[in-house]
Design a protein around this motif. Sequence first.
Motif, mmCIF file in Angstrom:
data_model
loop_
_atom_site.group_PDB
_atom_site.id
_atom_site.type_symbol
_atom_site.label_atom_id
_atom_site.label_comp_id
_atom_site.label_asym_id
_atom_site.label_seq_id
_atom_site.Cartn_x
_atom_site.Cartn_y
_atom_site.Cartn_z
ATOM 1 N N LEU A 22 34.995 -2.555 -103.744
ATOM 2 C CA LEU A 22 35.571 -1.211 -103.570
ATOM 3 C C LEU A 22 34.474 -0.187 -103.348
ATOM 4 O O LEU A 22 34.628 0.734 -102.523
ATOM 5 C CB LEU A 22 36.396 -0.840 -104.808
ATOM 6 C CG LEU A 22 37.748 -1.556 -104.963
ATOM 7 C CD1 LEU A 22 38.377 -1.221 -106.326
ATOM 8 C CD2 LEU A 22 38.694 -1.141 -103.852
ATOM 9 N N LEU A 23 33.357 -0.339 -104.031
ATOM 10 C CA LEU A 23 32.254 0.596 -103.836
ATOM 11 C C LEU A 23 31.724 0.515 -102.400
ATOM 12 O O LEU A 23 31.467 1.529 -101.739
ATOM 13 C CB LEU A 23 31.120 0.295 -104.837
ATOM 14 C CG LEU A 23 31.396 0.649 -106.306
ATOM 15 C CD1 LEU A 23 30.251 0.149 -107.221
ATOM 16 C CD2 LEU A 23 31.572 2.166 -106.485
ATOM 17 N N PHE A 25 33.388 -0.539 -99.754
ATOM 18 C CA PHE A 25 34.434 -0.055 -98.838
ATOM 19 C C PHE A 25 34.386 1.453 -98.742
ATOM 20 O O PHE A 25 34.529 2.029 -97.656
ATOM 21 C CB PHE A 25 35.801 -0.552 -99.347
ATOM 22 C CG PHE A 25 36.925 -0.143 -98.442
ATOM 23 C CD1 PHE A 25 37.095 -0.737 -97.199
ATOM 24 C CD2 PHE A 25 37.816 0.858 -98.843
ATOM 25 C CE1 PHE A 25 38.134 -0.347 -96.385
ATOM 26 C CE2 PHE A 25 38.845 1.229 -98.011
ATOM 27 C CZ PHE A 25 39.020 0.633 -96.788
ATOM 28 N N GLU A 26 34.186 2.103 -99.897
ATOM 29 C CA GLU A 26 34.110 3.571 -99.895
ATOM 30 C C GLU A 26 32.900 4.042 -99.082
ATOM 31 O O GLU A 26 32.971 5.033 -98.342
ATOM 32 C CB GLU A 26 33.995 4.075 -101.340
ATOM 33 C CG GLU A 26 35.297 3.957 -102.134
ATOM 34 C CD GLU A 26 35.142 4.387 -103.593
ATOM 35 O OE1 GLU A 26 33.977 4.681 -103.986
ATOM 36 O OE2 GLU A 26 36.166 4.453 -104.307
ATOM 37 N N LYS A 27 31.769 3.319 -99.219
ATOM 38 C CA LYS A 27 30.600 3.675 -98.429
ATOM 39 C C LYS A 27 30.879 3.548 -96.937
ATOM 40 O O LYS A 27 30.472 4.404 -96.141
ATOM 41 C CB LYS A 27 29.426 2.771 -98.819
ATOM 42 C CG LYS A 27 28.871 3.034 -100.210
ATOM 43 C CD LYS A 27 27.737 2.068 -100.525
ATOM 44 C CE LYS A 27 27.191 2.285 -101.954
ATOM 45 N NZ LYS A 27 26.081 1.340 -102.283
ATOM 46 N N ILE A 29 33.784 3.746 -95.398
ATOM 47 C CA ILE A 29 34.695 4.803 -94.951
ATOM 48 C C ILE A 29 33.927 6.086 -94.716
ATOM 49 O O ILE A 29 34.146 6.808 -93.733
ATOM 50 C CB ILE A 29 35.820 5.008 -95.995
ATOM 51 C CG1 ILE A 29 36.765 3.791 -96.000
ATOM 52 C CG2 ILE A 29 36.602 6.279 -95.702
ATOM 53 C CD1 ILE A 29 37.822 3.850 -97.081
ATOM 54 N N THR A 30 33.020 6.357 -95.618
ATOM 55 C CA THR A 30 32.226 7.586 -95.465
ATOM 56 C C THR A 30 31.395 7.514 -94.184
ATOM 57 O O THR A 30 31.321 8.473 -93.409
ATOM 58 C CB THR A 30 31.303 7.754 -96.686
ATOM 59 O OG1 THR A 30 32.100 7.805 -97.876
ATOM 60 C CG2 THR A 30 30.472 9.020 -96.588
#
Length: 592
Positions: A22-23, A25-27, A29-30
Motif C-alpha cells: 500500500l505504501l 501504491f501511494e507513491k 499514484i503520487t
Amino acid sequence: MANENNAAESIARKLAQEEEWLLNFEKNITKSGQIRQGIEQVVEKFDQRLGLLEKNVLPMHISNGKLQKKQHNIQRLINTIDATLQFYGKTSTVETAINTGNPTAELDSYLENMESLQQAIIFFETHPNYRSQTENMRITLDTGLTLDPTPFIKSELSPRLNEIKILSDEEPVIKIGVWLLKQPRIPTHFLSYYSEIRGAQILKNIKNIAEAQKTMQLATRSKLSTVRKPTQRPEKLDGLADVDSCHVMCSALLSLLELEEKLMVRAIPDTSKRAQVFRELVSRPLAYVVLQTQKVVNEKDIGIIPLLPLLHLLSQNLARFHNLAANSIGDVQFDSLMRQLQVKCSSYVNEVVEHLNEDTTKFVPPDGNVHPTTASTLNFLSSLTAHRVTVTQHILALTAPQGTNTNLLLPKLFARILSALGSMLKKKANLYDDPTLATIFLLNNYNYIAKTLADEKDGLLPAITEMNSNILSFYHEEISTCTNEYLKSWNGIASVLKSTDRIGEDKQMAKQIMSTFIRDFDQILAQQMDYCISDPKICAHVQSEVRARIWKNYSQLLDACQRLHLFPQGIKYTENTFEMAIKNLFSSARIN
C-alpha cells in the motif's frame, strides 16, 4: 498451541507485506499525478503553438492555390492556342494533299493525311467557337473516303493453279481495310465494293482457268490427231473437255476462296463484317460453277470414268461446298448438283452390266486378239477401284438395301461384271467359224483379264478376292484349258509323224510321210497365219508346246530322208526353217 502461534506469525507477515504494497501504491499514484500534470502542460503549449501556426500559414496556402489554378488555366490556354495554330497551319496542307494526292502510289502518306484531318475535325468540334471551321474539312474527308478501291483489290490471275496469287500486292488492301474499320463512322461502301469487285474477279479468274484448260486439251488433241486416227467421236471429246473444265473450276474455286479468306482475315479483322462480306463475295462465282457443272452433268453423255474425279473432288469437299452454298446470299443448288451427279454415275454402272448381258454386236477381232469390250471393262473396274471409297459411299450405297455391308458393295459389283464379261466372251467366241481361232480368242481375253487383275498398280485383285479368293486361279485354269484345246489342232500332224520309227530302209514310206507332213504343216500355217497371241510369255509357251509335240518325231524323219538320200532338190523344212516357222506362229499383231 504451537500451531496457533505459527498461524499468528503467518498472518502478521502477510499484513506487513500488504502494508508495504500500500505504501508503494501511494507513491506510484503520487508520481503518476506528477507525470499527468507535466503532459497537460506540454499539450497546452502545443495547442498554443498550433493556433499560432494556423494563423500564419493558412492565408499563404489559400493564396498559393489561387495562383496554381491561374497557372493551370494559362497553360490550357497556351496549349489550345498552340493546337489551334498547329491545326490551322496543317489543315490546308492536308486538305490539298488529299484532294490532289495519288493513294495508289502513296498510300501511307494518304492515310496519314486522312488521320490528321480527322483529328483536326475532332479538335475543332470540341470548341464551339471553331465548329464552323469543320464543314470544309468534312467535305474533304468524305472525298477521301470515297476513293476508287478498284486499283487495290483487282488483279489479273495466271490460269495455272500452282501459280495462284490473288493479288500482286496485298499490303495496300490490308492497310486500307484496317484503317477504315477503326474509324468512328465506317464507310459501308468499302465493304460492298470489296465483295463486289473481289467476287467478280474470282469469277473472271475461274472462267479464265477453265478456258485455258480447255484450250490446252484441244491443242493436245490436235497434236494426237496428226499422229493417229481419233478413236472417239468429236462430241464425246468435247464432253470430256467440258467435264475436265468443271473439275478444274471446282478445284480453282476452293483454292481461290481459301486464299481470299486468308487475305480477309488481315484486311477485315472484324469477324461479323468479314463473314457478311464473304457471303456476298462467294455468291456469284459459286453459283456459276455449280450451274455450269450441272449443265455438263445433265447434257453430256460421256460415261462414268470421266465423272469419277469430279465426284471424288466434290465428295471430298462436300461439307465445304454445302456450307458455302447454304451461307451464300444467292440460291445455289449444290445439293441438287451432287444428287444429279450421283444418280447419273449410278445409271452408268447399271448400263455397263446391262451392256455386257445384252450385247448382240457381231464384231470379233479377226486375229483372235483381246476384244475391245474386255479392255474397256477392265479399265472401268480399275477406275472404280481408284475411287473405291467415293464409288461405294456416293454411288453404290444409293441403291443398296438398308443394312447392307457397304464394304462388300464394290466386290459384289466386280463379281457381277466379271461373270457377265465371261458370258459375253463365250458368246463372241461362238461367232468364229474357226473353232481353233475361237480358242485363241478366249485364251487372249482370259490372259488379259488375269494379267490386269494381278497388276498391283491397278489394285483390282484385293477388291475382287474379298468375294472370291480363287478368282486368279480360275482364270489361270481357263488359260491352261484354252492352251490344251489349241494344241489339239496339231494332233493330226503329230499322228502323221508317229510312224517314223517304222521307216527303216523304206524310201517310199519316208517320202510319203514327209510329203504328208509338209502338206499338212503348210495347211496349218496358212490357216493360223493371222492368229495372234498378244502376250509374249504365253506365245512363247504355246510355241514351245507345239515344237515339243512335233520336233522329236520330225527330227527322226529328217534323219531318215537324209540317210536314204531322198529329196535331192532339198527338204522344205530343215531344222532351221522348221524352227523359224514355229517362231513365226501368232506374230501378226503381238502386244508387249
